[in-house]
Design a protein around this motif. Sequence first.
Motif, PDB file in Angstrom:
ATOM      1  N   ASN A 140      -5.156  11.880   0.598  1.00  0.00           N
ATOM      2  CA  ASN A 140      -5.159  13.324   0.362  1.00  0.00           C
ATOM      3  C   ASN A 140      -5.797  13.612  -1.008  1.00  0.00           C
ATOM      4  O   ASN A 140      -6.205  12.690  -1.725  1.00  0.00           O
ATOM      5  N   LYS A 141      -5.866  14.895  -1.349  1.00  0.00           N
ATOM      6  CA  LYS A 141      -6.574  15.282  -2.586  1.00  0.00           C
ATOM      7  C   LYS A 141      -5.990  14.625  -3.829  1.00  0.00           C
ATOM      8  O   LYS A 141      -6.710  14.173  -4.710  1.00  0.00           O
ATOM      9  N   LYS A 142      -4.667  14.590  -3.869  1.00  0.00           N
ATOM     10  CA  LYS A 142      -4.001  14.016  -5.043  1.00  0.00           C
ATOM     11  C   LYS A 142      -4.317  12.522  -5.157  1.00  0.00           C
ATOM     12  O   LYS A 142      -4.607  12.007  -6.238  1.00  0.00           O
ATOM     13  N   GLU A 143      -4.267  11.833  -4.007  1.00  0.00           N
ATOM     14  CA  GLU A 143      -4.556  10.391  -4.008  1.00  0.00           C
ATOM     15  C   GLU A 143      -6.020  10.130  -4.366  1.00  0.00           C
ATOM     16  O   GLU A 143      -6.327   9.198  -5.113  1.00  0.00           O
ATOM     17  N   LEU A 144      -6.917  10.963  -3.821  1.00  0.00           N
ATOM     18  CA  LEU A 144      -8.343  10.804  -4.140  1.00  0.00           C
ATOM     19  C   LEU A 144      -8.586  11.000  -5.631  1.00  0.00           C
ATOM     20  O   LEU A 144      -9.370  10.266  -6.246  1.00  0.00           O
ATOM     21  N   ALA A 145      -7.900  11.965  -6.212  1.00  0.00           N
ATOM     22  CA  ALA A 145      -8.101  12.253  -7.633  1.00  0.00           C
ATOM     23  C   ALA A 145      -7.586  11.113  -8.504  1.00  0.00           C
ATOM     24  O   ALA A 145      -8.076  10.889  -9.616  1.00  0.00           O
ATOM     25  N   ALA A 146      -6.601  10.379  -8.000  1.00  0.00           N
ATOM     26  CA  ALA A 146      -6.010   9.284  -8.783  1.00  0.00           C
ATOM     27  C   ALA A 146      -6.778   7.978  -8.605  1.00  0.00           C
ATOM     28  O   ALA A 146      -6.485   6.987  -9.271  1.00  0.00           O
ATOM     29  N   THR A 147      -7.760   7.976  -7.678  1.00  0.00           N
ATOM     30  CA  THR A 147      -8.468   6.741  -7.343  1.00  0.00           C
ATOM     31  C   THR A 147      -9.910   6.793  -7.842  1.00  0.00           C
ATOM     32  O   THR A 147     -10.641   7.729  -7.528  1.00  0.00           O
ATOM     33  N   ALA A 148     -10.274   5.805  -8.607  1.00  0.00           N
ATOM     34  CA  ALA A 148     -11.665   5.668  -9.025  1.00  0.00           C
ATOM     35  C   ALA A 148     -12.332   4.605  -8.159  1.00  0.00           C
ATOM     36  O   ALA A 148     -11.688   3.632  -7.746  1.00  0.00           O
ATOM     37  N   VAL A 149     -13.600   4.802  -7.848  1.00  0.00           N
ATOM     38  CA  VAL A 149     -14.368   3.837  -7.048  1.00  0.00           C
ATOM     39  C   VAL A 149     -15.649   3.513  -7.804  1.00  0.00           C
ATOM     40  O   VAL A 149     -16.303   4.407  -8.333  1.00  0.00           O
ATOM     41  N   ILE A 150     -15.970   2.226  -7.854  1.00  0.00           N
ATOM     42  CA  ILE A 150     -17.255   1.840  -8.450  1.00  0.00           C
ATOM     43  C   ILE A 150     -18.089   1.093  -7.401  1.00  0.00           C
ATOM     44  O   ILE A 150     -17.543   0.488  -6.477  1.00  0.00           O
ATOM     45  N   ARG A 151     -19.400   1.217  -7.549  1.00  0.00           N
ATOM     46  CA  ARG A 151     -20.315   0.620  -6.588  1.00  0.00           C
ATOM     47  C   ARG A 151     -21.168  -0.452  -7.276  1.00  0.00           C
ATOM     48  O   ARG A 151     -21.591  -0.304  -8.416  1.00  0.00           O
ATOM     49  N   LEU A 152     -21.387  -1.533  -6.550  1.00  0.00           N
ATOM     50  CA  LEU A 152     -22.243  -2.611  -7.044  1.00  0.00           C
ATOM     51  C   LEU A 152     -23.213  -2.966  -5.923  1.00  0.00           C
ATOM     52  O   LEU A 152     -22.779  -3.403  -4.848  1.00  0.00           O
ATOM     53  N   ASP A 153     -24.495  -2.752  -6.146  1.00  0.00           N
ATOM     54  CA  ASP A 153     -25.476  -3.069  -5.105  1.00  0.00           C
ATOM     55  C   ASP A 153     -25.684  -4.582  -5.016  1.00  0.00           C
ATOM     56  O   ASP A 153     -25.732  -5.277  -6.028  1.00  0.00           O
ATOM     57  N   LEU A 154     -25.806  -5.060  -3.779  1.00  0.00           N
ATOM     58  CA  LEU A 154     -26.118  -6.477  -3.557  1.00  0.00           C
ATOM     59  C   LEU A 154     -27.618  -6.647  -3.723  1.00  0.00           C
ATOM     60  O   LEU A 154     -28.407  -6.206  -2.878  1.00  0.00           O
ATOM     61  N   ASP A 155     -28.005  -7.241  -4.823  1.00  0.00           N
ATOM     62  CA  ASP A 155     -29.422  -7.376  -5.130  1.00  0.00           C
ATOM     63  C   ASP A 155     -29.654  -8.751  -5.765  1.00  0.00           C
ATOM     64  O   ASP A 155     -30.426  -9.557  -5.263  1.00  0.00           O
ATOM     65  N   GLU A 156     -28.916  -9.003  -6.851  1.00  0.00           N
ATOM     66  CA  GLU A 156     -29.027 -10.297  -7.535  1.00  0.00           C
ATOM     67  C   GLU A 156     -27.811 -11.124  -7.098  1.00  0.00           C
ATOM     68  O   GLU A 156     -26.745 -11.076  -7.711  1.00  0.00           O
ATOM     69  N   VAL A 157     -27.978 -11.857  -6.019  1.00  0.00           N
ATOM     70  CA  VAL A 157     -26.853 -12.457  -5.300  1.00  0.00           C
ATOM     71  C   VAL A 157     -27.184 -13.874  -4.858  1.00  0.00           C
ATOM     72  O   VAL A 157     -28.307 -14.144  -4.445  1.00  0.00           O
ATOM     73  N   SER A 158     -26.224 -14.746  -4.913  1.00  0.00           N
ATOM     74  CA  SER A 158     -26.398 -16.068  -4.322  1.00  0.00           C
ATOM     75  C   SER A 158     -25.097 -16.557  -3.729  1.00  0.00           C
ATOM     76  O   SER A 158     -24.014 -16.168  -4.159  1.00  0.00           O
ATOM     77  N   ALA A 159     -25.226 -17.405  -2.722  1.00  0.00           N
ATOM     78  CA  ALA A 159     -24.082 -18.131  -2.177  1.00  0.00           C
ATOM     79  C   ALA A 159     -24.211 -19.581  -2.613  1.00  0.00           C
ATOM     80  O   ALA A 159     -25.297 -20.059  -2.940  1.00  0.00           O
ATOM     81  N   LYS A 160     -23.074 -20.262  -2.688  1.00  0.00           N
ATOM     82  CA  LYS A 160     -23.106 -21.696  -2.961  1.00  0.00           C
ATOM     83  C   LYS A 160     -22.041 -22.350  -2.088  1.00  0.00           C
ATOM     84  O   LYS A 160     -20.933 -21.825  -1.965  1.00  0.00           O
ATOM     85  N   LEU A 161     -22.388 -23.469  -1.480  1.00  0.00           N
ATOM     86  CA  LEU A 161     -21.494 -24.095  -0.511  1.00  0.00           C
ATOM     87  C   LEU A 161     -21.471 -25.603  -0.690  1.00  0.00           C
ATOM     88  O   LEU A 161     -22.505 -26.212  -0.976  1.00  0.00           O
TER      89      LEU A 161
END
Lengths: 227, 227
Positions: free
Chosen positions: B157-178
């Motif tokens: 709801n509005k109150k919960e949305l206002a209390a929540t911050a969201v950050i975005r990180l684009d997948l661009d410089e990425v590697s997997a290691k196995l």
Amino acid sequence: MQGTQPPTSQQAAYTPTDRTVPTRSADRASYDKDLVHAILDEAYVCHLGFVRDGTPVVLPTLFGRVGNRLYVHGSTGSRPLRMTGQAGPGLPVCLTVTHVDALILARSAFHHSINYRSVVVHGIAHDVTDPEEKGVALDALVDHVVPGRSRDSRPANKKELAATAVIRLDLDEVSAKLRTGGVNDEPEDLTLPHWAGVVPLRKGYETPLADADLAAGTEVPAYLKAL
Amino acid sequence: MQGTQPPTSQQAAYTPTDRTVPTRSADRASYDKDLVHAILDEAYVCHLGFVRDGTPVVLPTLFGRVGNRLYVHGSTGSRPLRMTGQAGPGLPVCLTVTHVDALILARSAFHHSINYRSVVVHGIAHDVTDPEEKGVALDALVDHVVPGRSRDSRPANKKELAATAVIRLDLDEVSAKLRTGGVNDEPEDLTLPHWAGVVPLRKGYETPLADADLAAGTEVPAYLKAL
């Protein structure tokens, strides 16, 4: 054996600092040494953070614990180990370990969560150069994977020791953080028709798979059966 | 829905950079997008690294993925989210995910290892302010814990949305290691009497435990049974 004895302390808890008091959910934080050690000892890998060219780097790596000291090892060519060796006063690091114990499904999206136990260690990593301390650290690293294993394997030879760098991080500025328990929905949401509850994650081991070239007559050791 | 569509790409792999080519065991690295996404999607938490007052901080946190974008959320009061909101050009971060699949017990201490799959993402985290993108991100965060769950819970709801911050990180410089496979002992060690092999870790879920206040007649949903 100078320099290889871990520092001892009579205190049962680590002293909170500005960096180890969380800004949120401070009630989930703990500084209890036994708890911190238990969370560390149950983990296979830690996530080691350091700063390279001004930007953060977080790498998963094996580690070991001897009392109030953590040890991380790696190739002498690996970045954080090379950086620690080159850094005279040591390398500032943050070492974090996390266990996910259960998924928390709430009726509201907002109250979805997980049960977890984590430990965050802040400090300065130092290159371990004393051969005796290095040996103790490498044993601890092997025993961290399977307790008792270092006594049942061939110790590192000179060439292997020369290729392996070890860094030490003292447990000093340390905190644990935990979420336990069940669903924390708002009272007015309890009548919603959505399923809510706890989904525990399964932990443990599958049956060990022996190497195809195992020497004849080699039995599964007791410390493996005990896992 | 401007700004909420994840970037698309025809390329099947991420482009290696200086930061994503490992100094060691480069043969274990992969830039395959499907593999990177699969490793990310299987994880519950990531370890988010950032620099605070010149020193590294690594915190475990939930995350979600929408195409080539990762989202991390938290209280508007939490440090990395507050720092991202305050940083005009965004906050440099390193986001790392690791799965431990098996313990590798070699005859030599040196060749002890684990089978693992990890992903390391370097980039700049940006505050998500567009309400629609924020909604998409929060759904992705819930669906990351249990696929399909966001449609079966009360949205924020509005109150919960206002209390929540969201950050975005684009997948661009990425590697997997196995690391996969078995024991890599030295040929001259094969006759040693030490047990050697692979100990796979158990994965999965225990039986879900319903909340005590569950509304009468609420069944375990199909998406939970499918886990």
